[in-house]
Structure formats: C-alpha cells, structure tokens
Design an enzyme around this catalytic site. Structure first.
Site, short mmCIF file in Angstrom:
data_model
loop_
_atom_site.label_atom_id
_atom_site.label_comp_id
_atom_site.label_asym_id
_atom_site.label_seq_id
_atom_site.Cartn_x
_atom_site.Cartn_y
_atom_site.Cartn_z
N SER A 65 0.80 -1.23 0.00
CA SER A 65 0.00 0.00 0.00
C SER A 65 0.83 1.27 0.00
O SER A 65 0.31 2.34 -0.27
CB SER A 65 -0.95 0.02 1.20
N LYS A 102 0.93 4.30 6.93
CA LYS A 102 0.28 5.18 5.95
C LYS A 102 0.78 6.61 6.14
O LYS A 102 1.34 6.96 7.17
CB LYS A 102 -1.25 5.18 6.14
#
Length: 144
Positions: A65, A102
């Site tokens: 990701s 993230k």
C-alpha cells in the site's frame, strides 16, 4: 484490495555499539577514476539512523500500500515514537486491532490514512475507530 499492512516489530539491541567502514569520498555511479584515493572512516548506523534509542523501533513492511512512497514489501522501517505526528508524515498507526503504515493527512480536523498506491483507498479515521498513532517513520532500509 486490503487497506492494512501487517508489520513485524523489532527493538534495538543497545548492548552492541558496532561501527562499519565508511568511505567518505562518495561513490561514483559513473566511471570510476583510478586516480581517486579514498579515506576510510568508521560509521555507526545506530548514530546515523537513531536519534532517540529509547523510543526507536524497527518494523518490517508487509504489503504494497505504500510503494509510491518507496516503502516496499520486506523493507525495514526505522520508527521513532518520540516524534510528534503531523500532516504528510508517514506513520505507524494502530487501527481497530491492526498496525498499518500510511501517510497522515489532516484536513478540517479530520485524520485520513493515505496509502501511496492507487490500488488502495484512503481510510477516514472516525470516533468509532480504535486509533493510535504509534510512531513516525524516519528511515527505510532496503535490500538490493
């Protein structure tokens, strides 16, 4: 696709202060010059990568990701828990029982966890989430 990455955490072994040879002249990516001499020094990767040993951990990335930010599967992250989280920092977050890495996006008092891969969707953090910013990524160590 799955939004969360599993991370494997490691702590620092502060009992050893190892130093590695460091060539201080820069490494040419072009043609080497046979006339260049180089000076050999010692370097401690702990001193280069770790500013606060008591608050620093390592974690290995699992997932894709964050590939757009240069964080790839099996990369080793250096994480400092003493740093203040802020907009655009890459953070290790604990979200609803799982750790994830993230980019933090803060807009109008709302926190978003932004992946750096178009195949993954941003995660809006709400009051219903069990959410903690666990630490800030300061460096990434890659194998070549």
């Amino acid at each position: 696709m799955k939004n969360k990455s599993n991370l494997t955490f490691f702590s620092i072994d502060a009992s050893e202060n190892k130093q590695t040879i460091f060539i201080d002249t820069g490494i040419s990516a072009g043609f080497p010059s046979p006339a260049d001499d180089f000076k050999e020094n010692r370097i401690s990767l702990d001193k280069e990568l770790i500013k606060n040993p008591e608050a620093t951990f390592f974690a290995r990335v699992s997932g894709e990701s964050m590939t757009g930010a240069g964080l790839e599967n099996n990369d080793l992250l250096v994480i400092d828990r003493s740093l203040e989280p802020s907009h655009n920092k890459i953070a290790i977050c604990f979200l609803d029982g799982e750790f994830t890495v993230k980019r933090l996006k803060v807009k109008n008092n709302t926190v978003w966890l932004q992946p750096e891969n178009p195949n993954y969707k941003p995660i809006k953090v709400t009051e219903d989430n069990n959410f903690v910013i666990w630490g800030i990524v300061t460096n990434v160590i890659k194998k070549v």
